[in-house]
Enzyme design. Sequence first.
Site, PDB file in Angstrom:
ATOM      1  N   CYS A  94       3.684   9.251   0.805  1.00 37.83           N
ATOM      2  CA  CYS A  94       2.347   9.797   0.555  1.00 37.83           C
ATOM      3  C   CYS A  94       2.427  10.725  -0.654  1.00 37.83           C
ATOM      4  O   CYS A  94       3.177  11.702  -0.640  1.00 37.83           O
ATOM      5  CB  CYS A  94       1.866  10.564   1.792  1.00 37.83           C
ATOM      6  SG  CYS A  94       0.308  11.409   1.508  1.00 37.83           S
ATOM      7  N   ARG A 108       0.838  -1.212   0.000  1.00 38.44           N
ATOM      8  CA  ARG A 108       0.000   0.000   0.000  1.00 38.44           C
ATOM      9  C   ARG A 108       0.876   1.267   0.000  1.00 38.44           C
ATOM     10  O   ARG A 108       1.027   1.927  -1.010  1.00 38.44           O
ATOM     11  CB  ARG A 108      -0.933  -0.017   1.218  1.00 38.44           C
ATOM     12  CG  ARG A 108      -2.072   0.992   1.150  1.00 38.44           C
ATOM     13  CD  ARG A 108      -1.693   2.394   1.572  1.00 38.44           C
ATOM     14  NE  ARG A 108      -1.162   2.471   2.940  1.00 38.44           N
ATOM     15  CZ  ARG A 108      -0.630   3.579   3.445  1.00 38.44           C
ATOM     16  NH1 ARG A 108      -0.555   4.688   2.732  1.00 38.44           N
ATOM     17  NH2 ARG A 108      -0.140   3.584   4.674  1.00 38.44           N
ATOM     18  N   ASN A 119       9.212   4.496   3.055  1.00 43.38           N
ATOM     19  CA  ASN A 119       9.077   4.094   4.461  1.00 43.38           C
ATOM     20  C   ASN A 119      10.409   3.515   4.925  1.00 43.38           C
ATOM     21  O   ASN A 119      11.236   3.099   4.115  1.00 43.38           O
ATOM     22  CB  ASN A 119       8.049   2.969   4.594  1.00 43.38           C
ATOM     23  CG  ASN A 119       6.641   3.438   4.384  1.00 43.38           C
ATOM     24  OD1 ASN A 119       6.217   3.653   3.272  1.00 43.38           O
ATOM     25  ND2 ASN A 119       5.915   3.606   5.469  1.00 43.38           N
TER      26      ASN A 119
HETATM   27  P1  HMG Z   1     -13.250  14.164  -2.584  1.00 49.52           P
HETATM   28  O1  HMG Z   1     -12.985  14.659  -3.954  1.00 49.52           O
HETATM   29  O2  HMG Z   1     -13.436  15.178  -1.496  1.00 49.52           O
HETATM   30  O3  HMG Z   1     -14.445  13.129  -2.588  1.00 49.52           O
HETATM   31  O4  HMG Z   1     -12.028  13.211  -2.190  1.00 49.52           O
HETATM   32  P2  HMG Z   1     -16.001  13.351  -2.435  1.00 49.52           P
HETATM   33  O5  HMG Z   1     -16.422  12.803  -1.123  1.00 49.52           O
HETATM   34  O6  HMG Z   1     -16.345  14.792  -2.759  1.00 49.52           O
HETATM   35  O7  HMG Z   1     -16.558  12.448  -3.625  1.00 49.52           O
HETATM   36  C1  HMG Z   1     -16.192  12.717  -4.980  1.00 49.52           C
HETATM   37  C2  HMG Z   1     -16.327  11.458  -5.791  1.00 49.52           C
HETATM   38  O8  HMG Z   1     -15.388  10.495  -5.297  1.00 49.52           O
HETATM   39  C3  HMG Z   1     -17.699  10.809  -5.683  1.00 49.52           C
HETATM   40  O9  HMG Z   1     -17.966  10.193  -6.936  1.00 49.52           O
HETATM   41  C4  HMG Z   1     -17.490   9.746  -4.646  1.00 49.52           C
HETATM   42  O10 HMG Z   1     -18.393   8.660  -4.768  1.00 49.52           O
HETATM   43  C5  HMG Z   1     -16.082   9.281  -4.974  1.00 49.52           C
HETATM   44  P3  HMG Z   1     -19.013  10.835  -7.981  1.00 49.52           P
HETATM   45  O11 HMG Z   1     -20.303  10.918  -7.220  1.00 49.52           O
HETATM   46  O12 HMG Z   1     -18.430  12.174  -8.302  1.00 49.52           O
HETATM   47  O13 HMG Z   1     -18.963   9.866  -9.112  1.00 49.52           O
HETATM   48  N1  HMG Z   1     -15.424   8.647  -3.806  1.00 49.52           N
HETATM   49  C6  HMG Z   1     -14.699   7.524  -3.875  1.00 49.52           C
HETATM   50  N2  HMG Z   1     -14.362   6.720  -4.898  1.00 49.52           N
HETATM   51  C7  HMG Z   1     -13.607   5.631  -4.606  1.00 49.52           C
HETATM   52  N3  HMG Z   1     -13.192   5.325  -3.345  1.00 49.52           N
HETATM   53  C8  HMG Z   1     -13.532   6.112  -2.321  1.00 49.52           C
HETATM   54  C9  HMG Z   1     -14.310   7.262  -2.566  1.00 49.52           C
HETATM   55  N4  HMG Z   1     -14.775   8.227  -1.768  1.00 49.52           N
HETATM   56  C10 HMG Z   1     -15.465   9.072  -2.549  1.00 49.52           C
HETATM   57  N5  HMG Z   1     -13.118   5.781  -1.081  1.00 49.52           N
HETATM   58  C11 HMG Z   1     -11.172  11.312  -1.001  1.00 49.52           C
HETATM   59  C12 HMG Z   1     -11.986  12.593  -0.912  1.00 49.52           C
HETATM   60  C13 HMG Z   1     -10.924  10.853   0.421  1.00 49.52           C
HETATM   61  C14 HMG Z   1     -11.964  10.296  -1.772  1.00 49.52           C
HETATM   62  C15 HMG Z   1      -9.862  11.623  -1.749  1.00 49.52           C
HETATM   63  O14 HMG Z   1      -9.271  12.741  -1.165  1.00 49.52           O
HETATM   64  C16 HMG Z   1      -8.884  10.480  -1.694  1.00 49.52           C
HETATM   65  O15 HMG Z   1      -9.124   9.427  -2.267  1.00 49.52           O
HETATM   66  N6  HMG Z   1      -7.728  10.686  -1.013  1.00 49.52           N
HETATM   67  C17 HMG Z   1      -6.769   9.613  -0.785  1.00 49.52           C
HETATM   68  C18 HMG Z   1      -5.370  10.152  -0.722  1.00 49.52           C
HETATM   69  C19 HMG Z   1      -4.444   9.030  -0.387  1.00 49.52           C
HETATM   70  O16 HMG Z   1      -4.701   7.860  -0.619  1.00 49.52           O
HETATM   71  N7  HMG Z   1      -3.264   9.392   0.175  1.00 49.52           N
HETATM   72  C20 HMG Z   1      -2.264   8.426   0.551  1.00 49.52           C
HETATM   73  C21 HMG Z   1      -2.638   7.611   1.745  1.00 49.52           C
HETATM   74  S1  HMG Z   1      -2.343   8.422   3.300  1.00 49.52           S
HETATM   75  C22 HMG Z   1      -0.662   8.152   3.616  1.00 49.52           C
HETATM   76  O17 HMG Z   1       0.066   7.706   2.768  1.00 49.52           O
HETATM   77  C23 HMG Z   1      -0.127   8.432   4.988  1.00 49.52           C
HETATM   78  C24 HMG Z   1       0.094   7.155   5.820  1.00 49.52           C
HETATM   79  O18 HMG Z   1       0.976   6.261   5.165  1.00 49.52           O
HETATM   80  C25 HMG Z   1       0.686   7.507   7.198  1.00 49.52           C
HETATM   81  C26 HMG Z   1       1.899   8.442   7.122  1.00 49.52           C
HETATM   82  O19 HMG Z   1       2.881   8.104   6.437  1.00 49.52           O
HETATM   83  O20 HMG Z   1       1.842   9.470   7.789  1.00 49.52           O
HETATM   84  C27 HMG Z   1      -1.243   6.420   6.053  1.00 49.52           C
HETATM   85 MG    MG Z   2       3.158   6.443   5.199  1.00 45.06          MG
END
Ligand code: HMG
Ligand code: MG
Length: 312
Positions: free
Chosen positions: A252, A27, A261
């Site tokens: 990220c 992931r 990582n």
């Molecule tokens: P948004 O644009 O605000 O979404 O994104 P929304 O709620 O306004 O919805 C827009 C559209 O997205 C809608 O579809 C929803 O259904 C769809 P439409 O009606 O327009 O056809 N939607 C989704 N589709 C698929 N899967 C979903 C989903 N949710 C809504 N789950 C959202 C908000 C959270 C979806 C977006 O910002 C996003 O996907 N962000 C993810 C970013 C990410 O993955 N970052 C990396 C992971 S975090 C990380 O790496 C840190 C960590 O490792 C710890 C560390 O290192 O500190 C964990």
């Molecule tokens: Mg991370």
Amino acid sequence: MSGTEAAAKTPSHGAGTRIRVIEVGPRDGLQNEKVRVPASAKVELVERLVDAGLRDVELGSFVHPKWVPQMADTAEVARRIRRVEGARYWALVPNQRGLEFAVQSGLDHIAVFLSSSETHNRKNINRSIAESLATVTEVTKTALGEGLTVRGYISTVFGCPYEGDVDFARVLDIGHALLNAGVVQISLGDTTGMGVPPQVRDGCARAVAAFGTEQVALHLHDTRGLGLVNAVQALEVGITSFDSSVGGMGGCPYAPGASGNLGTEDLLYMLDAMGYDTGVDLERVVAISRDLELEHGVTLSSKYFRYAGARL
Ligand code: HMG
Ligand code: MG
């Protein structure tokens, strides 16, 4: 040198204490990779990591595919993997939609996430911290109701690439909220490797004192080369769960400058050498990284892998 040889050096330090290594490479590792790795290769990756002894593997995320294209096939990966009894297969979930996908894919372990910095939270999930806390609380409640187990990430705990310093009291407040919501463990994310040893030591000690050992994990990114030093600080104040990524992949996509990582091989090598027990076969993990690099051209930064992989 093999992990077994290394363990002979200072066997008494860890005194056989069990350390839980949570593998996040499929992931956090792959999400930041430019090359697209096919679902079949991800399935094989997850299966080989479990076969190497890892008992917690984060296999992907159910986020929006436009935001993180590499994770678009997580449902397929989740459905295709051969399950091993005793292994826990986790997926990252940002909201109810993601939870629905996880449940439909047959998963019963999810991780929710938010940041302790407003700007990073906004860039990463398009919400304020307060909005995200409400969402993850709701998602956790629903997930628990369906019999799932939930972990909770807090990002940028030792510094934010947009805002700089982060008040650790805020991290503890978010940690309390997540644990009250029912997550089993919080993972303290040093998202772009900004933590320095005294700060990491202090933060981990405060988190362990506030929440308990089993309830806290450390999620280090080795951006500035302080990953292992920080891991030692954490070990010394009682942290026994560490997230790491095979070959040191990762980062990220919504944190500028994010890099890999802490590498699983680096962590395992050091833990073995210090006399800790992980239950993981280091040389098998090296072989997994070697094949990932050869077959898919991913970028691997683990020091131990660079040394040992060249000798395979
Ligand atoms: P948004 O644009 O605000 O979404 O994104 P929304 O709620 O306004 O919805 C827009 C559209 O997205 C809608 O579809 C929803 O259904 C769809 P439409 O009606 O327009 O056809 N939607 C989704 N589709 C698929 N899967 C979903 C989903 N949710 C809504 N789950 C959202 C908000 C959270 C979806 C977006 O910002 C996003 O996907 N962000 C993810 C970013 C990410 O993955 N970052 C990396 C992971 S975090 C990380 O790496 C840190 C960590 O490792 C710890 C560390 O290192 O500190 C964990
Ligand atoms: Mg991370």
